[in-house]
Design an enzyme around this catalytic site. Structure first.
Site, PDB file in Angstrom:
ATOM      1  N   PRO A   9      17.603  41.142 -23.366  1.00  0.00           N
ATOM      2  CA  PRO A   9      16.429  41.432 -22.551  1.00  0.00           C
ATOM      3  C   PRO A   9      16.638  41.223 -21.054  1.00  0.00           C
ATOM      4  CG  PRO A   9      16.112  39.429 -23.844  1.00  0.00           C
ATOM      5  CD  PRO A   9      17.344  40.106 -24.374  1.00  0.00           C
ATOM      6  N   ASN A  10      16.083  42.133 -20.297  1.00  0.00           N
ATOM      7  CA  ASN A  10      16.056  42.136 -18.826  1.00  0.00           C
ATOM      8  C   ASN A  10      17.400  42.501 -18.205  1.00  0.00           C
ATOM      9  OD1 ASN A  10      13.258  41.262 -18.539  1.00  0.00           O
ATOM     10  ND2 ASN A  10      13.970  39.331 -19.399  1.00  0.00           N
ATOM     11  N   ARG A  17      17.504  42.996 -10.522  1.00  0.00           N
ATOM     12  CA  ARG A  17      16.854  41.743 -10.925  1.00  0.00           C
ATOM     13  C   ARG A  17      17.557  40.555 -10.273  1.00  0.00           C
ATOM     14  NH1 ARG A  17      18.441  38.969 -16.627  1.00  0.00           N
ATOM     15  NH2 ARG A  17      16.849  37.353 -16.624  1.00  0.00           N
ATOM     16  N   TYR A  22      22.323  37.344 -10.300  1.00  0.00           N
ATOM     17  CA  TYR A  22      23.004  38.253 -11.230  1.00  0.00           C
ATOM     18  C   TYR A  22      23.840  39.332 -10.538  1.00  0.00           C
ATOM     19  CZ  TYR A  22      19.910  36.004 -14.587  1.00  0.00           C
ATOM     20  OH  TYR A  22      19.262  35.078 -15.367  1.00  0.00           O
ATOM     21  N   ASN A  81      25.812  39.318 -24.440  1.00  0.00           N
ATOM     22  CA  ASN A  81      24.969  38.538 -23.538  1.00  0.00           C
ATOM     23  C   ASN A  81      23.549  38.697 -24.059  1.00  0.00           C
ATOM     24  OD1 ASN A  81      23.462  37.360 -21.569  1.00  0.00           O
ATOM     25  ND2 ASN A  81      24.510  38.332 -19.849  1.00  0.00           N
ATOM     26  N   ALA A  84      17.780  35.810 -22.487  1.00  0.00           N
ATOM     27  CA  ALA A  84      16.952  34.649 -22.837  1.00  0.00           C
ATOM     28  C   ALA A  84      16.891  34.383 -24.344  1.00  0.00           C
ATOM     29  CB  ALA A  84      15.541  34.829 -22.282  1.00  0.00           C
ATOM     30  N   GLU A 105      30.465  35.227 -26.518  1.00  0.00           N
ATOM     31  CA  GLU A 105      29.213  35.027 -25.770  1.00  0.00           C
ATOM     32  C   GLU A 105      29.510  35.082 -24.273  1.00  0.00           C
ATOM     33  OE1 GLU A 105      27.500  31.187 -26.529  1.00  0.00           O
ATOM     34  OE2 GLU A 105      25.765  31.546 -25.212  1.00  0.00           O
ATOM     35  N   HIS A 107      27.665  34.845 -20.288  1.00  0.00           N
ATOM     36  CA  HIS A 107      26.546  34.700 -19.357  1.00  0.00           C
ATOM     37  C   HIS A 107      27.052  34.925 -17.954  1.00  0.00           C
ATOM     38  CE1 HIS A 107      23.950  33.457 -22.515  1.00  0.00           C
ATOM     39  NE2 HIS A 107      24.898  32.634 -22.926  1.00  0.00           N
ATOM     40  N   ARG A 114      21.442  25.584 -14.140  1.00  0.00           N
ATOM     41  CA  ARG A 114      20.091  26.118 -13.952  1.00  0.00           C
ATOM     42  C   ARG A 114      19.065  25.265 -14.717  1.00  0.00           C
ATOM     43  NH1 ARG A 114      20.243  32.384 -14.904  1.00  0.00           N
ATOM     44  NH2 ARG A 114      18.202  32.173 -13.877  1.00  0.00           N
TER      45      ARG A 114
HETATM   46  C1  DQA Z   1      21.827  35.112 -18.733  1.00  0.00           C
HETATM   47  C2  DQA Z   1      21.257  33.699 -18.631  1.00  0.00           C
HETATM   48  C3  DQA Z   1      19.964  33.579 -19.400  1.00  0.00           C
HETATM   49  O1  DQA Z   1      19.453  32.263 -19.297  1.00  0.00           O
HETATM   50  C4  DQA Z   1      18.927  34.527 -18.864  1.00  0.00           C
HETATM   51  O2  DQA Z   1      17.749  34.478 -19.617  1.00  0.00           O
HETATM   52  C5  DQA Z   1      19.433  35.928 -18.767  1.00  0.00           C
HETATM   53  C6  DQA Z   1      20.800  36.150 -18.311  1.00  0.00           C
HETATM   54  C7  DQA Z   1      23.072  35.290 -17.855  1.00  0.00           C
HETATM   55  O3  DQA Z   1      23.770  36.285 -18.072  1.00  0.00           O
HETATM   56  O4  DQA Z   1      23.341  34.498 -16.949  1.00  0.00           O
HETATM   57  O5  DQA Z   1      18.705  36.871 -18.987  1.00  0.00           O
HETATM   58  O6  DQA Z   1      22.204  35.352 -20.075  1.00  0.00           O
END
Ligand code: DQA
Length: 152
Positions: A9-10, A17, A22, A81, A84, A105, A107, A114
């Protein structure tokens, strides 16, 4: 070799964003350069803001030919990835466990510097490797590691 990158998501908003966290590059642009750098690898890409769709795609990558999904071939590994959902989803944890192909995984940000709610990952215990905090380049680092892992 066929690798699936899944963004949760996002992450469709990468480049727009919170660019201070990011980065300013869109994932489509990054994916173009990644595909050019690894012509020997078929890199599939899936992004969804919906937990169940991510789970379906993991099943499909592991087992193939799920009747309602469009791209039926299984792949060799997953770079995930989960956004959240990383911090909330036992269902994605179970989906990774349910397939035999390895998942890395990723990020983009260093989640451990954070908010505390980002410090726990339901993905990490079932991931074969973890890349955190290297910006968008983390997907390339994950691909490098995954290819080496699969060559062993
Ligand atoms: C994320 C870190 C997560 O906490 C966050 O909700 C994201 C992006 C990252 O790539 O740093 O959406 O996965």
């Amino acid at each position: 070799m066929r690798i699936l990158i899944i963004n949760g998501p996002n992450l469709n908003l990468l480049g727009q964003r919170e660019p201070a966290i990011y980065g300013a590059q869109s994932f489509d642009d990054y994916l173009d350069t990644l595909r050019q750098a690894y012509p020997q690898v078929q890199i599939d890409y899936f992004q969804s803001n919906h937990e169940g769709d991510i789970i379906d795609r993991i099943h499909q990558a592991g087992y193939g030919n799920l009747s309602n999904l469009s791209n039926p071939s299984p792949c060799d590994g997953i770079i995930l990835n989960a956004g959240a959902y990383t911090h909330t989803s036992i269902a994605i944890h179970d989906a990774i466990k349910a397939v035999t192909i390895p998942t890395i995984e990723v990020h983009i940000s260093n989640v451990h510097t954070r908010e505390p709610f980002r410090h726990h990952s339901f993905i990490s215990p079932v991931a074969h490797g973890i890349i955190i905090g290297f910006g968008i380049d983390g997907y390339r680092l994950a691909l490098e590691g995954l290819l080496k892992m699969l060559a062993r």
